[in-house]
Scaffold this active site. Sequence first.
Site, PDB file in Angstrom:
ATOM      1  N   ASP A 270       1.469   2.662 -22.480  1.00  0.00           N
ATOM      2  CA  ASP A 270       1.058   3.460 -21.329  1.00  0.00           C
ATOM      3  C   ASP A 270       0.816   4.892 -21.815  1.00  0.00           C
ATOM      4  O   ASP A 270       1.429   5.329 -22.786  1.00  0.00           O
ATOM      5  CB  ASP A 270       2.209   3.428 -20.315  1.00  0.00           C
ATOM      6  CG  ASP A 270       1.860   3.922 -18.933  1.00  0.00           C
ATOM      7  OD1 ASP A 270       1.618   5.128 -18.790  1.00  0.00           O
ATOM      8  OD2 ASP A 270       1.857   3.118 -17.986  1.00  0.00           O
TER       9      ASP A 270
ATOM     10  N   HIS B 215       0.843  -1.195   0.000  1.00  0.00           N
ATOM     11  CA  HIS B 215       0.000   0.000   0.000  1.00  0.00           C
ATOM     12  C   HIS B 215       0.877   1.244   0.000  1.00  0.00           C
ATOM     13  O   HIS B 215       1.638   1.465   0.931  1.00  0.00           O
ATOM     14  CB  HIS B 215      -0.886  -0.032   1.256  1.00  0.00           C
ATOM     15  CG  HIS B 215      -1.940   1.003   1.277  1.00  0.00           C
ATOM     16  ND1 HIS B 215      -2.064   1.916   2.299  1.00  0.00           N
ATOM     17  CD2 HIS B 215      -2.932   1.281   0.400  1.00  0.00           C
ATOM     18  CE1 HIS B 215      -3.096   2.704   2.053  1.00  0.00           C
ATOM     19  NE2 HIS B 215      -3.635   2.339   0.910  1.00  0.00           N
TER      20      HIS B 215
ATOM     21  N   HIS C  58       1.839   7.468 -20.413  1.00  0.00           N
ATOM     22  CA  HIS C  58       3.040   8.238 -20.090  1.00  0.00           C
ATOM     23  C   HIS C  58       4.253   7.695 -20.835  1.00  0.00           C
ATOM     24  O   HIS C  58       4.383   6.492 -21.036  1.00  0.00           O
ATOM     25  CB  HIS C  58       3.300   8.212 -18.578  1.00  0.00           C
ATOM     26  CG  HIS C  58       2.159   8.761 -17.781  1.00  0.00           C
ATOM     27  ND1 HIS C  58       1.181   7.963 -17.240  1.00  0.00           N
ATOM     28  CD2 HIS C  58       1.827  10.035 -17.476  1.00  0.00           C
ATOM     29  CE1 HIS C  58       0.292   8.724 -16.629  1.00  0.00           C
ATOM     30  NE2 HIS C  58       0.661   9.984 -16.761  1.00  0.00           N
TER      31      HIS C  58
ATOM     32  N   ASP D   5      -3.528   3.084 -18.176  1.00  0.00           N
ATOM     33  CA  ASP D   5      -3.980   4.466 -18.001  1.00  0.00           C
ATOM     34  C   ASP D   5      -4.248   5.155 -19.334  1.00  0.00           C
ATOM     35  O   ASP D   5      -4.674   6.307 -19.366  1.00  0.00           O
ATOM     36  CB  ASP D   5      -2.985   5.272 -17.159  1.00  0.00           C
ATOM     37  CG  ASP D   5      -1.545   5.084 -17.583  1.00  0.00           C
ATOM     38  OD1 ASP D   5      -1.300   4.438 -18.625  1.00  0.00           O
ATOM     39  OD2 ASP D   5      -0.647   5.583 -16.876  1.00  0.00           O
TER      40      ASP D   5
ATOM     41  N   HIS E 243       9.362   4.223 -15.321  1.00  0.00           N
ATOM     42  CA  HIS E 243       9.955   5.546 -15.063  1.00  0.00           C
ATOM     43  C   HIS E 243      11.227   5.498 -14.219  1.00  0.00           C
ATOM     44  O   HIS E 243      11.983   6.474 -14.204  1.00  0.00           O
ATOM     45  CB  HIS E 243       8.947   6.455 -14.346  1.00  0.00           C
ATOM     46  CG  HIS E 243       7.767   6.832 -15.175  1.00  0.00           C
ATOM     47  ND1 HIS E 243       7.882   7.316 -16.458  1.00  0.00           N
ATOM     48  CD2 HIS E 243       6.436   6.807 -14.905  1.00  0.00           C
ATOM     49  CE1 HIS E 243       6.669   7.564 -16.939  1.00  0.00           C
ATOM     50  NE2 HIS E 243       5.776   7.257 -16.020  1.00  0.00           N
TER      51      HIS E 243
END
Length: 428
Positions: free
Chosen positions: A170, A17, A172, A259, A135
């Site tokens: 993606d 988490h 990004h 995404d 990333h």
Amino acid sequence: MAKTVAYFYDPDVGNFHYGAGHPMKPHRLALTHSLVLHYGLYKKMIVFKPYQASQHDMCRFHSEDYIDFLQRVSPTNMQGFTKSLNAFNVGDDCPVFPGLFEFCSRYTGASLQGATQLNNKICDIAINWAGGLHHAKKFEASGFCYVNDIVIGILELLKYHPRVLYIDIDIHHGDGVQEAFYLTDRVMTVSFHKYGNYFFPGTGDMYEVGAESGRYYCLNVPLRDGIDDQSYKHLFQPVINQVVDFYQPTCIVLQCGADSLGCDRLGCFNLSIRGHGECVEYVKSFNIPLLVLGGGGYTVRNVARCWTYETSLLVEEAISEELPYSEYFEYFAPDFTLHPDVSTRIENQNSRQYLDQIRQTIFENLKMLNHAPSVQIRDVPAGLLTYDRTDEADAEERGPEENYSRPEAPNEFYDGDHDNDKESDVEI
């Protein structure tokens, strides 16, 4: 002929988490696996609980100081690491959370094991939905990513494969992978992403083409808001077809960040689950060894739908539109279907003229490539592990309980549509 598909899932990976209100939710992996399980797709794959990557594995790409920091830092001692937190870009968007290093070890190990199995010809396709964290840089975290499992997996593939093609869908830009292989022709990177208006990470212009030996082996497809299935396909299929024809990769790594779907909380594209899946199916059609990874995706229920659907495409098994009942069934209300309408009112700002201009520029750059660069023959380094397929039970003989242990993460459950209301400007 049906392909042999290896599927990697760690039953604990959904427990982690990032923190209250953080957009990245590892729990989406538990939802995805639950659908894969209840649709019976596990019967069509070799299912593995993956290897956990060591510090040594991670240091194939990352600096020792950075990985040592990730292993040592925790929420209880982070006050003593103020200088390192700043140096390694760990903080708000890439927070320190309980089990951080273990989380990195689990998703990275699965990608590394997938690459090893492809090298050893144990499978034709390897799937790790927990991976794809594109990333992360050599010396720092970035965009919710700490360890770049993609780069580490590709480095393993390069032991056996002279040319590896990396494709990223993606929303990004795949900046960490591009940066890692910017100077080499052994890896060609192709990224389709939103570009402009300070959209994270701010890189991925069409004119970033690589340098030195890697000049023209880096290909970027900068897109505008609202791109739909038809426009995306108009670019994706001819570009990938040309790339495969010119580069002749012996292995492909496909990052399937979800995404880029419509209705993603941090996205601005308008792809449907079918449109996203069509990209996966097209890449599969080349019949080249394939490592399939996850990535971004912040509307949890749609991420699970998307990656489950793409799993079904990879194993060539039709699945019903009605979702099977599972412990997470209520997440998919009110329609409980595999392909809900995820279109938005965002206008498609990608005109046909703009898309044709991109395609023309890309094709001109591809003409600058040397066809299929060769590699000097040398001894193959030792692989990660040696596998014996006889150790695996037949899929029909395995019960679901042998393939799945449900993670319990009470602090990770879906918080509603407004649990992260686009306040963060850094994402996968």
